[in-house]
Design an enzyme around this catalytic site. Structure first.
Site, PDB file in Angstrom:
ATOM      1  N   ILE A 339       0.791  -1.345   0.211  1.00 52.63           N
ATOM      2  CA  ILE A 339      -0.011  -0.050  -0.025  1.00 52.63           C
ATOM      3  C   ILE A 339       0.876   1.224  -0.015  1.00 52.63           C
ATOM      4  O   ILE A 339       0.051   2.495  -0.036  1.00 52.63           O
ATOM      5  CB  ILE A 339      -1.168  -0.094   1.162  1.00 52.63           C
ATOM      6  CG1 ILE A 339      -0.273  -0.276   2.647  1.00 52.63           C
ATOM      7  CG2 ILE A 339      -2.060  -0.832   1.221  1.00 52.63           C
ATOM      8  CD1 ILE A 339      -1.142  -0.106   3.918  1.00 52.63           C
ATOM      9  N   SER A 403      -3.646   2.335  16.046  1.00 51.85           N
ATOM     10  CA  SER A 403      -2.217   2.954  16.121  1.00 51.85           C
ATOM     11  C   SER A 403      -2.002   2.123  17.529  1.00 51.85           C
ATOM     12  O   SER A 403      -2.291   0.916  17.747  1.00 51.85           O
ATOM     13  CB  SER A 403      -2.550   4.448  16.626  1.00 51.85           C
ATOM     14  OG  SER A 403      -1.337   4.831  16.910  1.00 51.85           O
ATOM     15  N   LYS A 406       2.905   2.840  21.857  1.00 58.90           N
ATOM     16  CA  LYS A 406       4.232   3.358  21.593  1.00 58.90           C
ATOM     17  C   LYS A 406       4.172   4.676  20.864  1.00 58.90           C
ATOM     18  O   LYS A 406       5.329   5.343  20.743  1.00 58.90           O
ATOM     19  CB  LYS A 406       4.921   2.192  20.707  1.00 58.90           C
ATOM     20  CG  LYS A 406       5.276   0.814  21.813  1.00 58.90           C
ATOM     21  CD  LYS A 406       5.713  -0.224  20.779  1.00 58.90           C
ATOM     22  CE  LYS A 406       6.002  -1.202  21.688  1.00 58.90           C
ATOM     23  NZ  LYS A 406       4.874  -1.882  22.408  1.00 58.90           N
ATOM     24  N   SER A 448      -0.322 -12.126  19.678  1.00 55.36           N
ATOM     25  CA  SER A 448      -0.229 -11.360  17.954  1.00 55.36           C
ATOM     26  C   SER A 448       1.377 -11.512  17.818  1.00 55.36           C
ATOM     27  O   SER A 448       2.221 -12.069  18.571  1.00 55.36           O
ATOM     28  CB  SER A 448      -0.459  -9.959  18.385  1.00 55.36           C
ATOM     29  OG  SER A 448       0.486  -9.346  19.124  1.00 55.36           O
TER      30      SER A 448
END
Length: 616
Positions: A339, A403, A406, A448
């Protein structure tokens, strides 16, 4: 012949013989209750007639009402209530019998006392038989496990009754934090305070009930117990064990999700469907942890179509196979590409009328981005800038950026690049009135690709050691499904340009998490004091750009929303022209591969609007 052998011979008789024994016991109980009441009320005339009629009616009522079909080893107070009802029917028949035969010299209190004493005698005898069966079975059982229950609650008490009927387990005590319950008992089982728990190797398991698992103290409870060498497990739901069939196989290990002790909050359905139902949805990074879970959530929310973009062929293949297995009728499209390529994005959006974009694609591994800063910055900034231009060119209704915590006062390239992406979103919100923009900021998600949990699991399975950067490091955690569900609801609440923060609960000390994972794997922590332990935790030092703790707010200002786990950050407005000028400056230096200039410009960008944001 011993009592045990006689008992088990009786237990091995066929059901008809056992039923006859129970009838005989009931007749004896009824006889003594009738004799007792007759002596009190001086009933001598026709004593044998009344007694014979009473015994006959009682046995008939018991058979008709299936009293002898109940398993005596599992009888409880409910069965005693049913016996009292049966005895009331018997007494009523007796009363009508005496009235119809014009016998009027029997006091009304006689019937009441007879009902009371017969119920008492039969209830006591059956309880004694039940407890004798359970005691002898437990005594016979080999390899019996000693257990304790943490939490004096309705569920814990009910489970204790089931455990007492199960010959595999020997319930030693309850544990509870309530000091008022100290030195008290439940069904003869002592209650001890959690502060009195010592290192105890005589307990095989401490059972945690679902009530305790849902509390926000479960992490501290498990850590406290495991540090004292207790094996902590959870029991299945009560409805699965009401039959008295509590088996060893039903015990479940405590998992990391249990340790979070997060509040369970039902989603707001209107927010879930608002931006999804009958809409054309596009997800970037659709094969990643959050992206793929967003797709899973969307499948049940009935969008018109789902467009999935990912630059990893294998990830895109995995999500396509999962959707194929779901046999959904929703129109799905898969796009393999990067992208940061404007032409690729334009080709995709020219052919589909997209309503909402969820931008989950990003480079997010701090050490990897730290070693490859130019690629990390290019990917995270350029992709966001390209998508924002797409929202303007194709009049997309809504854009949601995923988002990270961090991005708040970043100390590393990855965090700074994500903060820059947030600023791009806010800049476009100033000039594009057609599109509603939202930023959803949260911390680590369990399992994750960027989480420490899978890494720790792998290291434990390989025999250790567990690599930890610092003993005091803390992180927020939530599950992937919860994070995705909250992202959808947060995005639905935006009114043009909002930053939403997800309530991550209490931060978790990673060192304590590592110790808990070792213990929950059935192993022990190897230390100087325990050199024979299984897994060592190796402190390797903080990596470049790594924080001891993360934050979700930049200026410590937030507002509540209609969802208890979603908050809105209050940030000042952004000047579009200044932001875009700085982004273009960064892009020029990226093209020239000027690393020092790129990092300098990025730092200027993320600190200009937040002067205190100067750790990077």
């Amino acid at each position: 012949m011993s009592i045990n052998k006689i008992f088990f011979k009786i237990m091995n008789l066929n059901s008809s013989f056992r039923k006859l024994i129970l009838v005989f016991i009931d007749i004896l109980s009824l006889y003594f209750s009738f004799l007792f009441c007759s002596n009190i009320f001086k009933i001598n005339n026709n004593f044998l007639l009344y007694l014979s009629f009473y015994l006959l009616i009682s046995v008939l009522v018991y058979f008709i009402s299936n009293q002898y079909k109940s398993l005596i080893r599992y009888i409880n107070s409910f069965e005693i209530y049913k016996i009292s009802i049966r005895n009331f029917i018997v007494i009523l028949v007796m009363f009508l019998f005496t009235k119809l035969n014009n016998i009027s010299n029997i006091s009304y209190f006689f019937y009441f006392y007879l009902w009371l004493t017969s119920t008492f005698f039969i209830g006591i005898v059956k309880s004694i038989i039940r407890d004798t069966i359970n005691f002898l079975q437990k005594k016979k059982s080999l390899n019996q496990l000693n257990v304790a229950i943490y939490g004096v609650c309705r569920e814990g008490v009910q489970i204790s009754s089931i455990i007492n009927q199960n010959h595999q387990y020997n319930l030693k005590f309850f544990i509870d934090e309530n000091l008022d319950l100290k030195e008290r008992y439940i069904n003869g089982i002592p209650i001890i305070n959690e502060n009195e728990i010592k290192i105890n190797r005589n307990i095989d398991y401490v059972f945690l009930t679902k009530t305790i698992l849902k509390s926000n103290k479960v992490y501290e409870i498990v850590n406290s117990l495991t540090s004292k060498n207790y094996s902590v497990v959870k029991l299945p739901f009560l409805e699965n064990i009401y039959e008295g069939k509590l088996n060893y196989n039903q015990i479940e290990n405590i998992n990391i999700e249990d340790l979070l002790g997060r509040k369970r909050v039902n989603p707001i359905d209107s927010l879930l469907v608002k931006d999804v139902n009958n809409k054309n949805i596009c997800i970037t990074g659709a094969g990643g942890s959050i992206g793929s879970e967003l797709v899973n959530q969307f499948l049940s929310l009935r969008p018109k179509s789902i467009l999935m973009i990912d630059q990893c062929e294998y990830n895109l293949y995995k999500i396509s196979e999962k959707i194929k297995d779901s046999q959904t009728s929703i129109e799905c499209h898969y796009f393999l590409g990067n992208i940061t390529d404007k032409k690729f994005l334009t080709d995709v959006f020219e052919n589909f009328q997209v309503d909402v974009i969820y931008h989950a694609a990003a480079y997010k591994h701090v050490p990897i981005v730290e070693e490859n800063p130019l690629e990390g910055i290019k990917n995270n900034l350029s992709s966001t800038l390209n998508l924002c231009q797409i929202t303007k060119n194709f009049e997309i209704d809504k854009f949601i950026l995923i988002s990270t915590d961090k991005a708040v006062r970043p100390t590393n390239v990855m965090g700074a690049s994500k903060r820059a992406a947030e600023l791009i979103i806010k800049a476009f919100a100033e000039i594009n009135n057609h599109t509603e923009y939202a930023i959803v900021r949260f911390g680590n998600v369990l399992d994750s690709s960027g989480s420490v949990v899978p890494q720790f699991k792998k290291q434990i399975s390989e025999g250790g050691p567990i690599s930890l950067t610092h003993k005091d490091i803390e992180r927020y955690f939530m599950t992937i499904p919860e994070a995705a569900q909250l992202v959808i609801q947060a995005g639905a609440m935006t009114e043009g340009s909002d930053t939403f923060l997800l309530d991550m609960g209490k931060p978790v000390k990673i060192y304590e998490l590592a110790k808990a994972m070792i213990t929950l794997s059935g192993l022990t922590h190897k230390t100087r004091n325990n050199p024979k332990g299984d897994i060592e935790i190796d402190i390797v030092g903080l990596r470049k750009g790594e924080k001891l703790y993360e934050e979700l707010l930049i200026d410590d200002r937030s507002e509540k929303t209609i969802h208890p786990l979603i908050f809105k950050d209050v940030e000042k407005r952004i000047d579009y022209s200044k932001i875009i000028a700085k982004i273009e400056d960064i892009n020029k230096n990226l093209e020239n591969r000027n690393k020092s200039a790129v990092l300098k410009k990025l730092k200027e960008l993320v600190t200009e609007w937040e002067p205190s944001n100067n750790q990077f």
